[in-house]
Write an enzyme that holds these catalytic residues in place. Structure first.
Site, PDB file in Angstrom:
ATOM      1  CB  ALA A 156      -0.924   0.004   1.226  1.00  0.00           C
ATOM      2  CG  PHE A 161       6.369   6.054  -3.555  1.00  0.00           C
ATOM      3  CD1 PHE A 161       5.735   6.379  -4.748  1.00  0.00           C
ATOM      4  CD2 PHE A 161       7.753   6.212  -3.468  1.00  0.00           C
ATOM      5  CE1 PHE A 161       6.458   6.838  -5.850  1.00  0.00           C
ATOM      6  CE2 PHE A 161       8.480   6.669  -4.555  1.00  0.00           C
ATOM      7  CZ  PHE A 161       7.834   6.975  -5.753  1.00  0.00           C
ATOM      8  CB  ALA A 186      11.594  -1.132   4.246  1.00  0.00           C
ATOM      9  CB  SER A 189      18.387   0.862  -0.766  1.00  0.00           C
ATOM     10  OG  SER A 189      18.867   2.176  -0.934  1.00  0.00           O
ATOM     11  CE1 TYR A 192      15.601   2.131   4.022  1.00  0.00           C
ATOM     12  CE2 TYR A 192      17.099   3.389   2.639  1.00  0.00           C
ATOM     13  CZ  TYR A 192      16.045   2.513   2.765  1.00  0.00           C
ATOM     14  OH  TYR A 192      15.449   2.002   1.636  1.00  0.00           O
ATOM     15  CE  LYS A 245      15.977  -1.760   1.881  1.00  0.00           C
ATOM     16  NZ  LYS A 245      14.562  -2.271   2.062  1.00  0.00           N
TER      17      LYS A 245
HETATM   18  C1  UD1 Z   1      18.675   8.854   1.077  1.00  0.00           C
HETATM   19  C2  UD1 Z   1      18.814   7.978   2.168  1.00  0.00           C
HETATM   20  C3  UD1 Z   1      18.403   6.674   1.652  1.00  0.00           C
HETATM   21  C4  UD1 Z   1      17.088   6.609   0.896  1.00  0.00           C
HETATM   22  C5  UD1 Z   1      16.996   7.704  -0.077  1.00  0.00           C
HETATM   23  C6  UD1 Z   1      15.615   7.841  -0.672  1.00  0.00           C
HETATM   24  C7  UD1 Z   1      20.818   7.722   3.656  1.00  0.00           C
HETATM   25  C8  UD1 Z   1      22.186   8.252   3.911  1.00  0.00           C
HETATM   26  N1  UD1 Z   1      20.204   8.205   2.591  1.00  0.00           N
HETATM   27  O1  UD1 Z   1      19.623   8.588   0.049  1.00  0.00           O
HETATM   28  O2  UD1 Z   1      18.306   5.941   2.764  1.00  0.00           O
HETATM   29  O3  UD1 Z   1      16.921   5.457   0.176  1.00  0.00           O
HETATM   30  O4  UD1 Z   1      17.359   8.818   0.614  1.00  0.00           O
HETATM   31  O5  UD1 Z   1      14.672   7.934   0.331  1.00  0.00           O
HETATM   32  O6  UD1 Z   1      20.328   6.928   4.376  1.00  0.00           O
HETATM   33  N2  UD1 Z   1      19.225  17.057  -0.550  1.00  0.00           N
HETATM   34  C9  UD1 Z   1      19.127  18.399  -0.845  1.00  0.00           C
HETATM   35  N3  UD1 Z   1      18.094  19.112  -0.297  1.00  0.00           N
HETATM   36  C10 UD1 Z   1      17.164  18.548   0.528  1.00  0.00           C
HETATM   37  C11 UD1 Z   1      17.274  17.158   0.810  1.00  0.00           C
HETATM   38  C12 UD1 Z   1      18.316  16.455   0.250  1.00  0.00           C
HETATM   39  O7  UD1 Z   1      19.932  18.949  -1.584  1.00  0.00           O
HETATM   40  O8  UD1 Z   1      16.262  19.250   0.974  1.00  0.00           O
HETATM   41  C13 UD1 Z   1      20.347  16.296  -1.146  1.00  0.00           C
HETATM   42  C14 UD1 Z   1      21.068  15.420  -0.148  1.00  0.00           C
HETATM   43  O9  UD1 Z   1      22.037  16.150   0.557  1.00  0.00           O
HETATM   44  C15 UD1 Z   1      21.657  14.359  -1.055  1.00  0.00           C
HETATM   45  C16 UD1 Z   1      20.658  14.269  -2.212  1.00  0.00           C
HETATM   46  O10 UD1 Z   1      19.834  15.411  -2.123  1.00  0.00           O
HETATM   47  O11 UD1 Z   1      22.887  14.772  -1.556  1.00  0.00           O
HETATM   48  C17 UD1 Z   1      19.784  13.058  -2.199  1.00  0.00           C
HETATM   49  O12 UD1 Z   1      19.117  12.987  -0.949  1.00  0.00           O
HETATM   50  P1  UD1 Z   1      18.013  11.879  -0.617  1.00  0.00           P
HETATM   51  O13 UD1 Z   1      16.848  11.971  -1.515  1.00  0.00           O
HETATM   52  O14 UD1 Z   1      17.766  11.915   0.836  1.00  0.00           O
HETATM   53  O15 UD1 Z   1      18.692  10.541  -1.102  1.00  0.00           O
HETATM   54  P2  UD1 Z   1      20.085   9.847  -0.742  1.00  0.00           P
HETATM   55  O16 UD1 Z   1      20.973  10.666   0.137  1.00  0.00           O
HETATM   56  O17 UD1 Z   1      20.642   9.464  -2.044  1.00  0.00           O
END
Ligand code: UD1
Length: 344
Positions: free
Chosen positions: A9, A11, A74, A116, A176, A180
């Site tokens: 259910a 995303f 999860a 992941s 997280y 995983k």
């Molecule tokens: C993160 C989580 C991962 C999860 C994924 C999607 C960690 C370290 N990371 O990965 O568990 O699978 O999210 O849910 O556990 N950013 C911005 N502005 C914001 C928010 C984020 O620039 O407002 C940047 C972050 O600094 C990062 C990138 O966007 O560099 C991606 O962030 P995010 O979507 O959280 O994904 P991941 O870090 O790749």
């Protein structure tokens, strides 16, 4: 085949369940509607069993007549702080253990696991002198000074980032991510003990319709999308040069169908599920802002503890073994995501 989709259910799980039905399968859904991913008033989809994967009796009931389990349930994302740790471990790892024990009891031998790219920690890097290297976690003083690129751990020189493949070591760097990685290890141990087959799909950064709004558990695409919808600019952390592979949820669902339909191979097999086209977070923010006719993104220089710099996928193995090729290019996908409905 009859397939149990846990987290069906949520995303990603909703898209996976629909796509499996579209592929001719008989799909049962088990979902607890966890508050980290669902608003309190969220309704259970018709025919779904509202239950927790940590509930052995419910799992046994859900596994009746099932050929394959597709385990999506999860807690995802960064969470609020370390106080979230017990709930992440309980949902993700205890939940997986209860599910696997139930599958062993019921004689269900096939698992498709939502894993992941976070299991890798940092992506793939090369040093001109030392070849392929694994950078150490970035130091606070470097991040505070705006030095976002991780240096070579041996000589400190600049690195070039490349594509991470499934043979890269598993080095989780967040709570997280650790849960995983543990799920993968538990599933591999189960396959070994029960002559089971595990296909672990290492999703890269998933986005698309039905994504939760801006919460501590959502990915950056939903956070930017929510900001733009409220007339605020996306706040891009670091210098915006960090690279990711944004993969559309319809492609993730298609990968699950291919994994179910491919012939079962004994043991544990992991695959990157990615678009195959990486972009910087800054470019992603600009694409989304342009598509929504919103304010230009602001590059803030902030950073999050535990964040990694670049994770860029090699999509070759999933293409070779599963026949998976993503259909949605990230920039084009962001354009359609700009007007797609979110959940909650
Ligand atoms: C993160 C989580 C991962 C999860 C994924 C999607 C960690 C370290 N990371 O990965 O568990 O699978 O999210 O849910 O556990 N950013 C911005 N502005 C914001 C928010 C984020 O620039 O407002 C940047 C972050 O600094 C990062 C990138 O966007 O560099 C991606 O962030 P995010 O979507 O959280 O994904 P991941 O870090 O790749």
């Amino acid at each position: 085949m009859r397939i149990l989709v846990t987290g069906g259910a949520g995303f990603i799980g909703t898209h996976v369940a629909d796509t499996l039905r579209g592929g001719g399968h008989d799909v049962a859904v088990l979902d607890v509607l966890h508050p980290a991913a669902h608003v309190p008033a969220a309704a259970v989809p018709e025919g779904a069993l509202r239950a927790d994967v940590r509930d052995a009796a419910a799992v046994t009931a859900g596994l009746q007549g099932v050929d394959v389990v597709v385990h999506q349930a999860a807690m995802v994302g960064m969470g609020i702080d370390v106080a979230d740790m017990p709930e992440y471990v309980s949902c993700n790892d205890l939940g997986t253990a209860v599910l696997l024990a139930g599958m062993a009891r019921a004689g269900v031998r096939r698992l498709v696991l939502a894993s992941s790219m976070v299991v890798y920690g940092e992506g793939e890097y090369r040093c001109e002198v030392h070849g392929s290297v694994q950078p150490a976690p970035r130091r606070t003083e470097d991040l505070d000074a705006g030095r976002f690129e991780p240096p070579c751990p041996s000589c400190g020189t600049a690195l070039t980032s490349g594509e991470v493949d499934e043979d890269a070591p598993v080095r989780p760097r967040s709570v997280y991510a650790a849960t995983k990685a543990a799920q993968e290890h538990l599933a591999a141990a189960w396959a070994e003990a029960c002559d089971g087959s595990v296909t672990a799909l290492r999703y890269h950064n998933v986005y698309g319709p039905g994504m939760p709004r801006d919460t501590p558990y959502s990915g950056v695409a939903a956070i930017f999308r929510s900001a733009l919808a409220a007339g605020r600019p996306p706040r891009v952390f670091e210098d915006g040069g960090q690279r990711r592979d944004f993969v559309h949820v319809s492609d993730v669902a298609a990968a699950n169908l291919l994994a179910v339909d491919s012939s079962a191979r004994a043991g544990f097999h992991a695959y990157n599920i990615a678009s195959g086209v990486s972009i910087t977070v800054g470019a992603m923010a600009r694409a989304l802002a342009a598509a929504m006719d919103g304010p230009e993104p602001v590059v803030t220089g902030e950073y999050r503890a535990g964040d990694v710099r670049h994770v860029v996928a090699s999509a070759a193995r999933a293409r070779r073994d599963l026949g998976f090729v993503a259909g949605v290019d990230p920039v084009e996908g962001m354009r359609t995501f700009a007007t797609a409905p979110l959940r909650g």
